[in-house]
Design a protein around this motif. Sequence first.
Motif, PDB file in Angstrom:
ATOM      1  N   GLY A 268      87.725 -80.729  87.203  1.00  0.00           N
ATOM      2  CA  GLY A 268      87.635 -79.413  86.591  1.00  0.00           C
ATOM      3  C   GLY A 268      88.784 -78.540  87.055  1.00  0.00           C
ATOM      4  O   GLY A 268      89.540 -78.900  87.955  1.00  0.00           O
TER       5      GLY A 268
ATOM      6  N   ARG B  52      81.888 -72.420  83.175  1.00  0.00           N
ATOM      7  CA  ARG B  52      82.770 -72.091  82.034  1.00  0.00           C
ATOM      8  C   ARG B  52      83.131 -73.378  81.282  1.00  0.00           C
ATOM      9  O   ARG B  52      84.299 -73.727  81.081  1.00  0.00           O
ATOM     10  CB  ARG B  52      84.026 -71.344  82.505  1.00  0.00           C
TER      11      ARG B  52
ATOM     12  N   ASN C  36      85.449 -73.386  76.825  1.00  0.00           N
ATOM     13  CA  ASN C  36      84.691 -72.156  77.124  1.00  0.00           C
ATOM     14  C   ASN C  36      83.561 -71.936  76.119  1.00  0.00           C
ATOM     15  O   ASN C  36      83.327 -70.814  75.667  1.00  0.00           O
ATOM     16  CB  ASN C  36      85.631 -70.947  77.119  1.00  0.00           C
TER      17      ASN C  36
END
Length: 163
Positions: free
Chosen positions: A8, A100, A71
């Motif tokens: 990530g 997110r 997102n």
Amino acid sequence: MSGLVIPGGESSVMDKLARTFGVADVVRRRIAEGLPVYGTCAGMIMLADTVLDGIRGQQSFGGLDVAVRRNAFGAQTESFEADLEVPELGDPPVHAVFIRAPVVAELGPRARALAALPDGTVVAVEQGALLGTSFHPEMTDELRFHRYFLDKVAVSSAGSSRP
Ligand SMILES: NC(=O)CC[C@H](N)C(=O)O
């Protein structure tokens, strides 16, 4: 190299850095040659053939026959946790942390969904040696997705003579 984890972070930055430092084409080639790659969250965005809601000019490495929406749940404050039924991994459900997070908005015929949220939104996907999850598996003690990926690495290494 027998496998790669793309973690990530921020996919638009990963894309810029990968292109600036000349890594993008090498990664693309290795993915096409069958390198096992596990992309989590921003990493899954990097593995998607199509990125939705990217910044202007954003590119991915590609490999997964999916369109991934960045997102997809909104801002950082909309981050959440959920228990996912993952038939491939059996019981108990996988406790997953979404930060997110992106989602798999379109699943192409070559990719296979591994897990979805209760509303059907796909959040884990595989295609041959490639694995992508919307969530961060490193945020919990849950190791089954890590193991699932390592099985792909083992299968790939067994069938390859590349050092
Ligand atoms: N936790 C994450 O990796 C967030 C991904 C980030 N929103 C992106 O677009 O790359």
